[in-house]
Motif scaffolding. Structure first.
Motif, mmCIF file in Angstrom:
data_model
loop_
_atom_site.group_PDB
_atom_site.id
_atom_site.type_symbol
_atom_site.label_atom_id
_atom_site.label_comp_id
_atom_site.label_asym_id
_atom_site.label_seq_id
_atom_site.Cartn_x
_atom_site.Cartn_y
_atom_site.Cartn_z
ATOM 1 N N ALA A 42 -11.530 -12.286 -1.153
ATOM 2 C CA ALA A 42 -10.119 -12.385 -0.992
ATOM 3 C C ALA A 42 -9.453 -11.059 -1.609
ATOM 4 O O ALA A 42 -8.636 -10.414 -1.181
ATOM 5 C CB ALA A 42 -9.612 -13.572 -1.574
ATOM 6 N N ALA A 43 -10.246 -10.809 -2.756
ATOM 7 C CA ALA A 43 -9.559 -9.481 -3.358
ATOM 8 C C ALA A 43 -9.772 -8.128 -2.744
ATOM 9 O O ALA A 43 -8.863 -7.399 -2.332
ATOM 10 C CB ALA A 43 -10.355 -9.228 -4.745
ATOM 11 N N VAL A 44 -10.914 -8.008 -1.712
ATOM 12 C CA VAL A 44 -11.199 -6.985 -0.847
ATOM 13 C C VAL A 44 -10.232 -7.219 0.000
ATOM 14 O O VAL A 44 -9.532 -5.931 0.534
ATOM 15 C CB VAL A 44 -12.487 -7.068 -0.414
ATOM 16 C CG1 VAL A 44 -12.735 -5.878 0.590
ATOM 17 C CG2 VAL A 44 -13.553 -6.720 -1.646
ATOM 18 N N ARG A 45 -10.161 -8.197 0.690
ATOM 19 C CA ARG A 45 -9.071 -8.239 1.954
ATOM 20 C C ARG A 45 -7.547 -7.697 1.469
ATOM 21 O O ARG A 45 -6.967 -7.244 2.172
ATOM 22 C CB ARG A 45 -9.069 -9.671 2.675
ATOM 23 C CG ARG A 45 -10.598 -9.963 3.313
ATOM 24 C CD ARG A 45 -10.609 -11.163 3.637
ATOM 25 N NE ARG A 45 -11.681 -11.375 4.707
ATOM 26 C CZ ARG A 45 -12.325 -12.556 4.760
ATOM 27 N NH1 ARG A 45 -11.633 -13.590 4.514
ATOM 28 N NH2 ARG A 45 -13.471 -12.466 5.548
ATOM 29 N N LYS A 46 -7.366 -8.341 0.417
ATOM 30 C CA LYS A 46 -5.986 -8.107 -0.187
ATOM 31 C C LYS A 46 -5.681 -6.665 -0.444
ATOM 32 O O LYS A 46 -4.533 -6.162 0.037
ATOM 33 C CB LYS A 46 -5.540 -8.951 -1.623
ATOM 34 C CG LYS A 46 -4.056 -8.694 -2.061
ATOM 35 C CD LYS A 46 -3.903 -9.558 -3.215
ATOM 36 C CE LYS A 46 -2.742 -9.234 -3.788
ATOM 37 N NZ LYS A 46 -2.690 -9.984 -5.077
ATOM 38 N N SER A 47 -6.919 -5.914 -0.927
ATOM 39 C CA SER A 47 -6.731 -4.441 -1.165
ATOM 40 C C SER A 47 -6.728 -3.668 -0.094
ATOM 41 O O SER A 47 -6.107 -2.465 -0.227
ATOM 42 C CB SER A 47 -7.925 -4.086 -2.212
ATOM 43 O OG SER A 47 -8.982 -4.004 -1.609
ATOM 44 N N GLY A 48 -7.411 -4.027 0.811
ATOM 45 C CA GLY A 48 -7.472 -3.123 2.017
ATOM 46 C C GLY A 48 -8.696 -1.939 1.951
ATOM 47 O O GLY A 48 -8.853 -1.163 2.669
ATOM 48 N N ASP A 68 -12.064 -2.053 -11.810
ATOM 49 C CA ASP A 68 -11.551 -0.587 -11.245
ATOM 50 C C ASP A 68 -12.690 0.501 -11.873
ATOM 51 O O ASP A 68 -12.432 0.405 -12.864
ATOM 52 C CB ASP A 68 -10.296 -0.359 -11.792
ATOM 53 C CG ASP A 68 -9.366 0.762 -11.221
ATOM 54 O OD1 ASP A 68 -9.999 1.232 -10.155
ATOM 55 O OD2 ASP A 68 -8.501 1.491 -11.748
ATOM 56 N N PRO A 69 -13.160 0.990 -11.034
ATOM 57 C CA PRO A 69 -13.264 0.981 -9.448
ATOM 58 C C PRO A 69 -13.889 -0.249 -9.055
ATOM 59 O O PRO A 69 -14.582 -0.870 -9.789
ATOM 60 C CB PRO A 69 -14.217 2.170 -9.210
ATOM 61 C CG PRO A 69 -15.095 2.327 -10.326
ATOM 62 C CD PRO A 69 -14.346 2.167 -11.663
ATOM 63 N N PRO A 70 -13.330 -0.826 -7.823
ATOM 64 C CA PRO A 70 -12.689 -0.081 -6.479
ATOM 65 C C PRO A 70 -11.099 -0.322 -6.931
ATOM 66 O O PRO A 70 -10.406 0.242 -5.988
ATOM 67 C CB PRO A 70 -13.347 -0.463 -5.621
ATOM 68 C CG PRO A 70 -13.789 -2.163 -5.923
ATOM 69 C CD PRO A 70 -14.043 -1.717 -7.364
ATOM 70 N N GLY A 71 -10.800 -1.047 -7.885
ATOM 71 C CA GLY A 71 -9.355 -1.431 -7.843
ATOM 72 C C GLY A 71 -9.019 -2.919 -7.266
ATOM 73 O O GLY A 71 -7.974 -3.130 -6.818
ATOM 74 N N LEU A 72 -10.005 -3.903 -7.745
ATOM 75 C CA LEU A 72 -9.599 -5.196 -7.454
ATOM 76 C C LEU A 72 -9.325 -6.078 -8.535
ATOM 77 O O LEU A 72 -9.560 -5.563 -9.817
ATOM 78 C CB LEU A 72 -10.950 -5.612 -6.677
ATOM 79 C CG LEU A 72 -11.389 -4.900 -5.584
ATOM 80 C CD1 LEU A 72 -12.850 -5.623 -5.109
ATOM 81 C CD2 LEU A 72 -10.495 -5.024 -4.338
ATOM 82 N N GLU A 73 -8.803 -7.398 -8.567
ATOM 83 C CA GLU A 73 -8.518 -8.159 -9.485
ATOM 84 C C GLU A 73 -9.093 -9.279 -9.068
ATOM 85 O O GLU A 73 -8.897 -10.080 -8.049
ATOM 86 C CB GLU A 73 -7.071 -8.324 -9.555
ATOM 87 C CG GLU A 73 -6.770 -9.096 -10.887
ATOM 88 C CD GLU A 73 -5.228 -8.722 -11.400
ATOM 89 O OE1 GLU A 73 -4.315 -9.666 -11.028
ATOM 90 O OE2 GLU A 73 -4.656 -7.828 -11.684
ATOM 91 N N LEU A 74 -9.805 -10.188 -9.852
ATOM 92 C CA LEU A 74 -10.610 -11.289 -9.589
ATOM 93 C C LEU A 74 -9.955 -12.513 -10.801
ATOM 94 O O LEU A 74 -10.218 -12.100 -11.873
ATOM 95 C CB LEU A 74 -12.261 -11.242 -9.962
ATOM 96 C CG LEU A 74 -13.026 -12.486 -9.751
ATOM 97 C CD1 LEU A 74 -12.871 -13.176 -8.411
ATOM 98 C CD2 LEU A 74 -14.385 -12.479 -10.221
ATOM 99 N N ALA A 75 -9.270 -13.680 -10.290
ATOM 100 C CA ALA A 75 -8.404 -14.535 -10.962
ATOM 101 C C ALA A 75 -9.598 -15.332 -11.583
ATOM 102 O O ALA A 75 -10.429 -16.004 -10.638
ATOM 103 C CB ALA A 75 -7.311 -14.879 -10.292
ATOM 104 N N LEU A 76 -9.573 -15.809 -12.702
ATOM 105 C CA LEU A 76 -10.477 -16.897 -13.124
ATOM 106 C C LEU A 76 -10.049 -18.300 -12.601
ATOM 107 O O LEU A 76 -11.212 -18.995 -12.155
ATOM 108 C CB LEU A 76 -10.444 -16.823 -14.516
ATOM 109 C CG LEU A 76 -11.678 -16.309 -15.197
ATOM 110 C CD1 LEU A 76 -11.284 -14.856 -15.300
ATOM 111 C CD2 LEU A 76 -11.916 -16.709 -16.711
ATOM 112 N N ALA A 77 -8.982 -18.332 -12.130
ATOM 113 C CA ALA A 77 -8.599 -19.582 -11.407
ATOM 114 C C ALA A 77 -9.302 -19.634 -10.209
ATOM 115 O O ALA A 77 -9.367 -20.778 -9.703
ATOM 116 C CB ALA A 77 -6.819 -19.792 -11.459
ATOM 117 N N ASP A 78 -9.234 -18.612 -9.551
ATOM 118 C CA ASP A 78 -10.039 -18.608 -8.269
ATOM 119 C C ASP A 78 -11.500 -19.205 -8.429
ATOM 120 O O ASP A 78 -12.082 -19.681 -7.436
ATOM 121 C CB ASP A 78 -10.132 -17.142 -7.474
ATOM 122 C CG ASP A 78 -8.544 -16.946 -6.948
ATOM 123 O OD1 ASP A 78 -7.722 -17.840 -6.705
ATOM 124 O OD2 ASP A 78 -8.341 -15.748 -6.736
#
Length: 182
Positions: A55-61, A168-178
């Motif tokens: 999901a983070a990759v899809r959101k970032s593009g 970062d890199p690559p510039g993503l965010e992973l939420a613990l709630a996910d």
């Protein structure tokens, strides 16, 4: 992990051998180790990490790709691991590939049989890879992720129990709630 009584082999020999074997294996210093069966909790958290990274990759593009377990990471000529999830960037690998040569993020979910290996041996091994920026060690029993990140010549460690991990890199965010949503 339990060592199998096989002759020592290098990673190329191991990959040729392992592709025809039932079960999952890793290679450490030329010795083959069978991977233990997983608990349902382990599998659920592993799947949640994979979905969260995807999901983070899809959101970032960003041109990055996430894989669940199954792909091999070569650490050196005699060591290859199969992480619980990983992310690499750039051109997508061929569907017939069994090895990811330049992972950026590697994830291991702790289990009773492998936690000491994940916390020490794999930590040191994965960071031998110049491409690796982040190694996440995920506790399947409580909301806790050890985030090891490369910063120049140092490896920084954060214990994350809430919020999100910036990768970062690559510039993503992973939420613990996910990861720990239920």
């Amino acid at each position: 992990m339990t060592a199998l009584t096989k002759p020592r082999m290098n990673v190329d020999e191991f990959l040729s051998w392992a592709v025809d074997q039932p079960g999952r294996f890793e290679l450490f210093r030329g010795e083959v180790y069978a991977m233990s069966p997983e608990t349902v909790g382990h599998a659920k958290v592993k799947g949640a990490v994979y979905r969260g990274l995807l999901a983070a990759v899809r959101k970032s593009g960003y041109p990055c790709h996430v894989l669940p377990d199954g792909a091999t990471v070569r650490v050196d000529d005699a060591t290859a691991y199969e992480p619980d999830a990983l992310l690499y960037c750039g051109q997508e690998l061929a569907v017939s590939s069994i090895e990811v040569p330049e992972p950026v993020i590697v994830v291991e979910v702790l289990s009773p049989s492998s936690h000491q290996v994940d916390l020490a041996i794999k930590l040191a091994g994965y960071f031998l890879l110049p491409s690796l920026a982040h190694y996440l060690i995920v506790d399947p029993t409580r909301s806790l992720i050890l985030h090891h990140s490369r910063t120049g010549d140092a490896i920084l460690t954060r214990v994350v129990t809430e919020g999100a991990i910036v990768l970062d890199p690559p510039g993503l965010e992973l939420a613990l709630a996910d990861v720990y949503a239920g």
